[in-house]
Design an enzyme around this catalytic site. Sequence first.
Site, PDB file in Angstrom:
ATOM      1  N   ASN A  78      48.241  45.848  37.138  1.00 19.09           N
ATOM      2  CA  ASN A  78      48.148  45.938  35.691  1.00 19.09           C
ATOM      3  C   ASN A  78      49.562  45.877  35.113  1.00 19.09           C
ATOM      4  OD1 ASN A  78      47.622  46.437  33.042  1.00 19.09           O
ATOM      5  ND2 ASN A  78      46.509  48.363  33.375  1.00 19.09           N
ATOM      6  N   ASP A 137      50.279  44.840  31.959  1.00 20.21           N
ATOM      7  CA  ASP A 137      50.305  44.907  30.503  1.00 20.21           C
ATOM      8  C   ASP A 137      49.155  45.783  30.001  1.00 20.21           C
ATOM      9  OD1 ASP A 137      50.371  44.578  27.807  1.00 20.21           O
ATOM     10  OD2 ASP A 137      50.109  42.399  27.823  1.00 20.21           O
ATOM     11  N   ASN A 180      46.579  44.917  26.971  1.00 19.19           N
ATOM     12  CA  ASN A 180      45.395  44.043  26.996  1.00 19.19           C
ATOM     13  C   ASN A 180      44.235  44.649  27.790  1.00 19.19           C
ATOM     14  OD1 ASN A 180      46.040  43.716  29.711  1.00 19.19           O
ATOM     15  ND2 ASN A 180      46.984  41.697  29.431  1.00 19.19           N
ATOM     16  N   ARG A 183      39.641  25.387  43.014  1.00 21.39           N
ATOM     17  CA  ARG A 183      38.663  25.862  43.991  1.00 21.39           C
ATOM     18  C   ARG A 183      37.333  25.820  43.236  1.00 21.39           C
ATOM     19  NH1 ARG A 183      34.622  30.062  44.080  1.00 21.39           N
ATOM     20  NH2 ARG A 183      34.365  30.774  46.207  1.00 21.39           N
ATOM     21  N   ASP A 211      33.480  26.585  42.684  1.00 20.34           N
ATOM     22  CA  ASP A 211      32.458  27.563  43.015  1.00 20.34           C
ATOM     23  C   ASP A 211      31.086  26.898  43.197  1.00 20.34           C
ATOM     24  OD1 ASP A 211      31.868  30.440  43.230  1.00 20.34           O
ATOM     25  OD2 ASP A 211      30.664  30.143  41.429  1.00 20.34           O
ATOM     26  N   GLU A 251      33.657  25.207  47.570  1.00 21.82           N
ATOM     27  CA  GLU A 251      33.060  26.369  48.228  1.00 21.82           C
ATOM     28  C   GLU A 251      31.732  25.942  48.830  1.00 21.82           C
ATOM     29  OE1 GLU A 251      31.268  30.837  47.445  1.00 21.82           O
ATOM     30  OE2 GLU A 251      30.911  29.222  46.048  1.00 21.82           O
ATOM     31  N   ASP A 260      33.839  37.909  48.530  1.00 21.30           N
ATOM     32  CA  ASP A 260      32.409  37.781  48.822  1.00 21.30           C
ATOM     33  C   ASP A 260      32.015  38.359  50.177  1.00 21.30           C
ATOM     34  OD1 ASP A 260      31.540  36.552  46.483  1.00 21.30           O
ATOM     35  OD2 ASP A 260      32.070  34.552  47.191  1.00 21.30           O
ATOM     36  N   ASP A 280      31.041  43.851  48.229  1.00 20.76           N
ATOM     37  CA  ASP A 280      31.163  43.968  46.795  1.00 20.76           C
ATOM     38  C   ASP A 280      30.346  45.175  46.307  1.00 20.76           C
ATOM     39  OD1 ASP A 280      31.177  43.493  44.085  1.00 20.76           O
ATOM     40  OD2 ASP A 280      29.738  41.837  44.196  1.00 20.76           O
TER      41      ASP A 280
HETATM   42 CA    CA Z   1      46.171  45.003  31.630  1.00 26.06          CA
END
Ligand code: CA
Length: 600
Positions: A146, A148, A151, A325, A327, A356, A423, A467
Amino acid sequence: MIRLEAVHHRMGQNWSYAYSSTVLHIRIRTAKHNVARIDLHCGDKFDATKYNETLVMTRFASDDLFDYWQAEVSPRFRRLVYYFALHGHDGELVYMLEKGFFHHPPAVWYEGLFDFPFLNETDVHTPPAWVKDAVFYQIFPERFANGDPSNDPEDVQPWGGKPTPTNFFGGDLQGIIDHLDHLSDLGITALYLNPVFTATTNHKYDTSDYMQVDPHFGTKEKLKELVDACHARGIRVLLDGVFNHCGHTFAPYQDVVAKGPESRYADWFYIREWPLQVKDGIPTYDTFSFEPIMPKLNTANPEVKAYLLGAARYWIEELGVDGWRLDVANEVDHQFWRDFRRTVKEVNPEAYLLGEIMHDSMPWLHGDQFDAVMNYPFTNFVLDFFARRLTTAAQFAQSINSQLANYPQQINEVGFNLLDSHDTVRLLTLCDGNVQLMKLAVLFQLTFQGTPCVYYGDEVGLDGEYDPDNRKCMEWDPAKQNQELYAFFRKMIALRRTHPALRESGLSFIAVPEQPQLLVYERWDAKDRFLFILNNSDEEVSVAIPAKPNVPWCTLDSETAAPVEQGTIPVTLAPYGYEILYAPADAAMAEVAAYSEAAE
Ligand code: CA
């Protein structure tokens, strides 16, 4: 007897193909250990007196059932007709022509022979040259860093918290820019970023706007800054393009939701039944899987195609991105990909298109669609042997050989060799937390041909189940990083980058039947030879490796010659230990290459 029912060759695919603008590869399959020698008789179809030659084929790979043979031919007039002469072990001789098997050579030239009509340069499958030498690093932008806080999404969680399918940690493009030193230090030369376009989820596979960077990640200008900063360090950037489906917030889909069949975008999607709804868990329109928020795009519709190709072109042309890439690439029509390739390569011929696809991918790899595919079969061979402990070294070698024989060489050179991703379960978790075992899998990946990809955090010991657990926040606290593992990644990547032999196709597995979990293989090019010995077992192993006595092997670190007695190298390895031997090889020694010794 030669087992003719096992003999296979046909024109095209992996059996006869152009490797370059001057070189053809011709391959044939026979039953394992069944044929002693094969001669390839070839010449010009119009007049063999102006060009003909006979080549002894090399047995370049073997799997459990078959031997695979190859000859490299440079036809003088770029045309070739050919047939095979198969020599059995008992003096038997059989000729294989396109029209069948015979016990005598063909009586007439051309008729009934195999034919490679003309080597047209534009038909040669030529992946961008840089891909073969690249070392990729995959970043899931929401979880890398992170950089920033301004945002951050609402309800952002403290960095390092437990990932759920829906929470956010504030990772962004500035965070990647801030940590490019980490990537350079590791030796990375290319980034693969999971999607960065506007979407509602933390993974961003539900694209809302293909022309905008997600505001949680930054802006177009910030992405441009990242791409420029990467290029300044010699790092290429690959974006993730989701063109099979969009997200439910994509404006044309919202128009269809609002207006139904009257929407001017109705044909942008595959609506099976109005109204749009989910009945018994099944959407009334085609989606990715059964996911209602991911409606499948009708890529055959000219407006859809123009819109998506415009986006594909824009990011390459305007931001200098190095490729896509793609998907769920195998569910999109081939015509779309052919136009996609033309569009992107027109802007940048060196742009890289990676599909993929998790299975056999030959239909997409003829040079008119993708440069390469994500090599999940490789992933599973490696995991089955090293992590899941389901196979022996011999079975692993056969699987690898079988795959090498299934594709043209230039495709093997750029297979996208990943061991885990967003994945899959993380590699360290698949190895039950055994770092030494994980290192063996990584060692093989980094010394095998193809493009290796490191999933962010693997190098410092990040673990994770499926996941969302495999998408944990990157660990930046040096005290919590596995520094020894990091040093190993760094050293092996450097070794790969220093020695082209580890990226070229010279490979043979050496069988040590009394040690079924010991993986031994040689890698070479014209300059270098390596011998890798990996003990994939929880016991110490002392063994004599069969070796050619004339090779001056030395251990990699000490450059002390390893003793070679009567053609064997004695080695003692700790549980999950490994040894790397190195020998500078001149061109003549490379000629003796153990191609013909492959995986007995
Ligand atoms: Ca951020």
